[in-house]
Design an enzyme around this catalytic site. Structure first.
Site, PDB file in Angstrom:
ATOM      1  N   LYS A  11       0.851  -1.198   0.000  1.00 16.29           N
ATOM      2  CA  LYS A  11       0.000   0.000   0.000  1.00 16.29           C
ATOM      3  C   LYS A  11       0.886   1.248   0.000  1.00 16.29           C
ATOM      4  O   LYS A  11       1.685   1.447   0.904  1.00 16.29           O
ATOM      5  CB  LYS A  11      -0.912   0.002   1.239  1.00 16.29           C
ATOM      6  CG  LYS A  11      -1.676   1.322   1.458  1.00 16.29           C
ATOM      7  CD  LYS A  11      -2.605   1.259   2.674  1.00 16.29           C
ATOM      8  CE  LYS A  11      -3.215   2.628   2.995  1.00 16.29           C
ATOM      9  NZ  LYS A  11      -4.099   2.603   4.182  1.00 16.29           N
ATOM     10  N   ASP A  26      -2.448  10.195   3.845  1.00 17.57           N
ATOM     11  CA  ASP A  26      -3.860   9.837   3.983  1.00 17.57           C
ATOM     12  C   ASP A  26      -4.576  10.866   4.854  1.00 17.57           C
ATOM     13  O   ASP A  26      -4.520  10.804   6.083  1.00 17.57           O
ATOM     14  CB  ASP A  26      -3.974   8.435   4.610  1.00 17.57           C
ATOM     15  CG  ASP A  26      -5.430   7.980   4.742  1.00 17.57           C
ATOM     16  OD1 ASP A  26      -6.316   8.637   4.154  1.00 17.57           O
ATOM     17  OD2 ASP A  26      -5.661   6.958   5.430  1.00 17.57           O
ATOM     18  N   LYS A  47     -10.043  13.008   8.202  1.00 22.80           N
ATOM     19  CA  LYS A  47      -9.585  12.579   9.524  1.00 22.80           C
ATOM     20  C   LYS A  47      -9.524  13.775  10.465  1.00 22.80           C
ATOM     21  O   LYS A  47      -9.349  14.902  10.021  1.00 22.80           O
ATOM     22  CB  LYS A  47      -8.167  11.986   9.411  1.00 22.80           C
ATOM     23  CG  LYS A  47      -8.101  10.606   8.796  1.00 22.80           C
ATOM     24  CD  LYS A  47      -6.676  10.080   8.800  1.00 22.80           C
ATOM     25  CE  LYS A  47      -6.580   8.705   8.171  1.00 22.80           C
ATOM     26  NZ  LYS A  47      -7.271   7.648   8.919  1.00 22.80           N
ATOM     27  N   ASP A  85       1.657   6.176   5.768  1.00 24.73           N
ATOM     28  CA  ASP A  85       0.655   5.294   5.174  1.00 24.73           C
ATOM     29  C   ASP A  85       1.152   4.624   3.882  1.00 24.73           C
ATOM     30  O   ASP A  85       0.425   3.869   3.250  1.00 24.73           O
ATOM     31  CB  ASP A  85      -0.653   6.071   4.931  1.00 24.73           C
ATOM     32  CG  ASP A  85      -1.888   5.197   5.058  1.00 24.73           C
ATOM     33  OD1 ASP A  85      -1.794   4.109   5.656  1.00 24.73           O
ATOM     34  OD2 ASP A  85      -2.946   5.607   4.536  1.00 24.73           O
ATOM     35  N   ASP A 114     -12.129   7.264   3.705  1.00 23.06           N
ATOM     36  CA  ASP A 114     -10.940   7.000   4.521  1.00 23.06           C
ATOM     37  C   ASP A 114     -10.567   5.507   4.508  1.00 23.06           C
ATOM     38  O   ASP A 114      -9.494   5.132   4.958  1.00 23.06           O
ATOM     39  CB  ASP A 114     -11.175   7.483   5.954  1.00 23.06           C
ATOM     40  CG  ASP A 114      -9.884   7.637   6.736  1.00 23.06           C
ATOM     41  OD1 ASP A 114      -8.796   7.562   6.132  1.00 23.06           O
ATOM     42  OD2 ASP A 114      -9.973   7.850   7.968  1.00 23.06           O
ATOM     43  N   GLU A 174      -9.429   3.804   2.156  1.00 19.39           N
ATOM     44  CA  GLU A 174      -8.890   3.905   0.793  1.00 19.39           C
ATOM     45  C   GLU A 174      -7.837   2.848   0.477  1.00 19.39           C
ATOM     46  O   GLU A 174      -7.629   2.511  -0.687  1.00 19.39           O
ATOM     47  CB  GLU A 174      -8.297   5.301   0.569  1.00 19.39           C
ATOM     48  CG  GLU A 174      -6.843   5.512   1.039  1.00 19.39           C
ATOM     49  CD  GLU A 174      -6.645   5.325   2.548  1.00 19.39           C
ATOM     50  OE1 GLU A 174      -7.641   5.439   3.286  1.00 19.39           O
ATOM     51  OE2 GLU A 174      -5.509   5.055   2.972  1.00 19.39           O
ATOM     52  N   ARG A 209      -7.733  -0.405   0.942  1.00 18.15           N
ATOM     53  CA  ARG A 209      -8.303  -1.581   0.281  1.00 18.15           C
ATOM     54  C   ARG A 209      -8.710  -1.260  -1.162  1.00 18.15           C
ATOM     55  O   ARG A 209      -8.704  -2.138  -2.021  1.00 18.15           O
ATOM     56  CB  ARG A 209      -9.486  -2.109   1.103  1.00 18.15           C
ATOM     57  CG  ARG A 209     -10.628  -1.137   1.238  1.00 18.15           C
ATOM     58  CD  ARG A 209     -11.550  -1.466   2.398  1.00 18.15           C
ATOM     59  NE  ARG A 209     -11.025  -1.034   3.682  1.00 18.15           N
ATOM     60  CZ  ARG A 209     -11.642  -1.227   4.853  1.00 18.15           C
ATOM     61  NH1 ARG A 209     -12.817  -1.838   4.885  1.00 18.15           N
ATOM     62  NH2 ARG A 209     -11.098  -0.797   5.969  1.00 18.15           N
TER      63      ARG A 209
HETATM   64  N1  BES Z   1      -4.288   4.475   6.984  1.00 22.40           N
HETATM   65  C1  BES Z   1      -5.453   4.231   7.732  1.00 22.40           C
HETATM   66  C2  BES Z   1      -5.240   3.187   8.825  1.00 22.40           C
HETATM   67  C3  BES Z   1      -4.426   3.609  10.008  1.00 22.40           C
HETATM   68  C4  BES Z   1      -5.002   4.302  11.055  1.00 22.40           C
HETATM   69  C5  BES Z   1      -3.107   3.261  10.080  1.00 22.40           C
HETATM   70  C6  BES Z   1      -4.244   4.647  12.159  1.00 22.40           C
HETATM   71  C7  BES Z   1      -2.362   3.609  11.180  1.00 22.40           C
HETATM   72  C8  BES Z   1      -2.929   4.297  12.220  1.00 22.40           C
HETATM   73  C9  BES Z   1      -6.572   3.722   6.843  1.00 22.40           C
HETATM   74  O1  BES Z   1      -6.572   4.221   5.555  1.00 22.40           O
HETATM   75  C10 BES Z   1      -7.849   4.161   7.473  1.00 22.40           C
HETATM   76  O2  BES Z   1      -8.078   5.328   7.558  1.00 22.40           O
HETATM   77  N2  BES Z   1      -8.653   3.188   7.900  1.00 22.40           N
HETATM   78  C11 BES Z   1      -9.880   3.487   8.540  1.00 22.40           C
HETATM   79  C12 BES Z   1     -10.908   2.517   8.040  1.00 22.40           C
HETATM   80  C13 BES Z   1     -12.310   2.840   8.467  1.00 22.40           C
HETATM   81  C14 BES Z   1     -12.776   4.105   7.802  1.00 22.40           C
HETATM   82  C15 BES Z   1     -13.201   1.681   8.099  1.00 22.40           C
HETATM   83  C16 BES Z   1      -9.675   3.328  10.045  1.00 22.40           C
HETATM   84  O3  BES Z   1      -8.947   2.440  10.467  1.00 22.40           O
HETATM   85  O4  BES Z   1     -10.213   4.145  10.785  1.00 22.40           O
HETATM   86 ZN    ZN Z   2      -4.777   4.803   4.818  1.00 26.68          ZN
HETATM   87 MN    MN Z   3      -7.607   6.061   5.408  1.00 30.32          MN
END
Ligand code: BES
Ligand code: ZN
Ligand code: MN
Length: 495
Positions: free
Chosen positions: A266, A271, A278, A289, A348, A350, A352
């Site tokens: 990835k 992000d 966020k 990220d 968010d 993104e 996947r």
């Molecule tokens: N890059 C983030 C995941 C992440 C969060 C990595 C905190 C490290 C620390 C990912 O893109 C994300 O934002 N995931 C969301 C998914 C949700 C919207 C279903 C998450 O984990 O909040």
């Molecule tokens: Zn992310």
């Molecule tokens: Mn995200």
């Protein structure tokens, strides 16, 4: 950092700093004994007086030890004999490196091959000594006008062997040195800010690795990505001016007929969450990220540096996730390269969305296994913290191989459930699948989303959201899971 292995004796070697081990109760490792003998019982006297501490990882730095060639003698406690183990061994080396570095020594002669530590072979001890030293002595100071320690750092590790080093030990040091290079690259990429480490920067870095080690690297541009029909990947990049890239690296160290292992990383270079923005606290951490991409590039560097006889393909979809007037909006429906339609309920989620198209692209290699690596979910950090990487797999053998590779190189994973029952949560009334599955089991539903695009081959997913970097005052990239992936490929090569 330079690493080597040398046949020498602890008492006579001329070195800025030699490191010898001593167990609780005063039992000495052979090299400590040699120093003790040359200095007419100096170490034993100090130990008896309690001036040398012997709990695992305790360090005592001695200067001008009589009749010894080295400027400094660093005595490391090894705890109770026979109880050191892999973790204790690594902690003892780490403590030694920190102490030696802060003593001002530029070079260290480490007699760790002889430290009794569970069922580790001397070659394993050599490997872990190099890995730990590389890890602990890593610095990222290119944006500091004045270098923190005046630029003085430990720059050379010599592992001292009292006997003639075996071929296995020599190879272990060379391979571990190549692995340190890969880990350091992954750390650099993770630590670089997103205004420097853009998708174009990752592409240039990948090209550089290919050029150095003479293997093929292709970078697909936006128009190529459009032609492939990667509508899911493209939906993530639609809010930014920064051009997306799809990086393809093809290392062919194996036989022509050997099916390749495909690594997918990835590469979200920043992000923001997109329209599902966020919160601002700690948002700077989202520069990490792209750590999945960074670790895949680092692994390719390590593997090529070792000239491993395996075929490995790296695929890196990379872009920024930004809000703007052209950004994807919640409720938008896109068509992935696989043909499956996706309702994007949260922009968010993104990671996947870019990975699923890369997983479809991977089919063309008829892979023996596909492993994707991603800082995918905050939920994985809640579940597992920063200790183990969350691992999912659609084949138990592949999961077992990754578990074994991770334990032996101390870059561990935890097998998580990839059960069909969770697919329920991803149902969409309007499209084939939704991109989020609600709050329960967030890391699992993310893996379940990816599983739909990885049905045609053996596949594993590594959620490194908790393990790729450390937050807080000592924040920074860890370089994980480069050791895990490289160890997996090394085991693959020797099969
Ligand atoms: N890059 C983030 C995941 C992440 C969060 C990595 C905190 C490290 C620390 C990912 O893109 C994300 O934002 N995931 C969301 C998914 C949700 C919207 C279903 C998450 O984990 O909040
Ligand atoms: Zn992310
Ligand atoms: Mn995200």
């Amino acid at each position: 950092m330079e690493f080597s292995l040398k046949h020498t004796s602890a008492d006579r070697a001329r070195s800025a700093c030699i490191v010898v081990g001593i167990y609780e109760g005063g039992k000495m490792s052979p090299s400590a004994k040699a120093v003790d003998k040359a200095s007419s019982g100096y170490l034993a006297t100090l130990a008896r007086r309690g001036d040398i501490r012997t709990k695992a990882g305790d360090c005592t730095l001695l200067h001008s030890v009589p009749e010894v060639g080295a400027t400094r003698v660093l005595v490391v406690g090894l705890g109770k004999a026979d109880q050191l183990g892999l973790k204790g061994f690594r902690d003892a080396v780490a403590a030694a490196v920190k102490t030696a570095a802060s003593s001002g020594a530029h070079e260290m002669l480490l007699f760790s091959l002889e430290w009794e530590s569970g069922d580790m072979a001397p070659a394993d001890r050599a490997m872990h000594s190099v890995l730990v030293t590389g890890d602990v002595s890593y610095r990222f100071d290119r944006f500091k006008s004045r270098k923190p320690d005046g630029g003085a750092t430990l720059s050379r590790l010599v592992i001292g062997a009292s006997g003639k080093p075996s071929a296995a030990e020599d190879r272990a040091v060379a391979e571990a040195a190549a692995l340190v290079e890969g880990v350091s690259l992954a750390k650099d990429l993770g630590n670089l800010p997103s205004n420097v480490c853009t998708p174009s920067y990752l592409a240039a870095t990948a090209r550089g690795i290919g050029k150095e080690h003479k293997f093929k690297v292709t970078v697909l541009e936006r128009r190529d990505i459009e032609k492939l029909g990667m509508g899911s990947f493209l939906s993530v990049t639609s809010g930014t001016q920064e051009p997306p890239k799809f990086i393809v690296m093809e290392y062919s160290g194996g036989k022509k007929k050997d099916k390749p292992v495909v690594l997918v990383g990835k590469g979200i270079t920043f992000d923001t969450g997109g329209i599902s923005l966020k919160p601002s606290a700690d948002m700077d951490e989202m520069k990490y990220d792209m750590s999945g991409a960074g670790s895949v590039l680092g692994t390719m560097k390590a593997v090529a540096g070792m000239k491993l006889p395996v075929n490995v393909v790296a695929l890196v979809p990379t872009c920024e996730n930004m809000p703007s007037g052209t950004a994807t909006k919640p409720g938008d429906i896109v068509t992935s390269m696989s043909g499956q339609t996706i309702e994007i309920l949260n922009t968010d989620a993104e990671g996947r969305l870019i990975l699923c198209d890369a997983l479809t692209y991977a089919e063309r290699y008829d892979p023996s296994a596909v492993i994707d690596v991603a800082t995918l979910t905050g939920a994985c950090v809640i579940a597992l913290g920063h200790v183990v990487t969350g691992m999912y797999a659609n084949r138990p053998e592949l999961a077992a191989e990754l578990e074994a590779a991770g334990s032996s190189i101390w870059d561990r994973v935890w097998h998580m459930p990839l059960l069909d029952d969770y697919q329920e949560q991803l149902k969409s009334p309007f499209a084939d699948i939704a991109n989020i599955g609600g709050r329960p089991a967030g890391s699992v539903t993310a893996a379940c989303f990816l599983a739909r695009f990885a049905e045609k081959y053996a596949w594993a997913h590594l959620d490194i959201a908790g393990t790729a970097w450390k937050s807080g005052r000592h924040k920074g990239s860890t370089g994980r899971p480069v050791p895990l992936l490289t160890s997996f490929l090394m085991r693959h090569a020797s099969r």
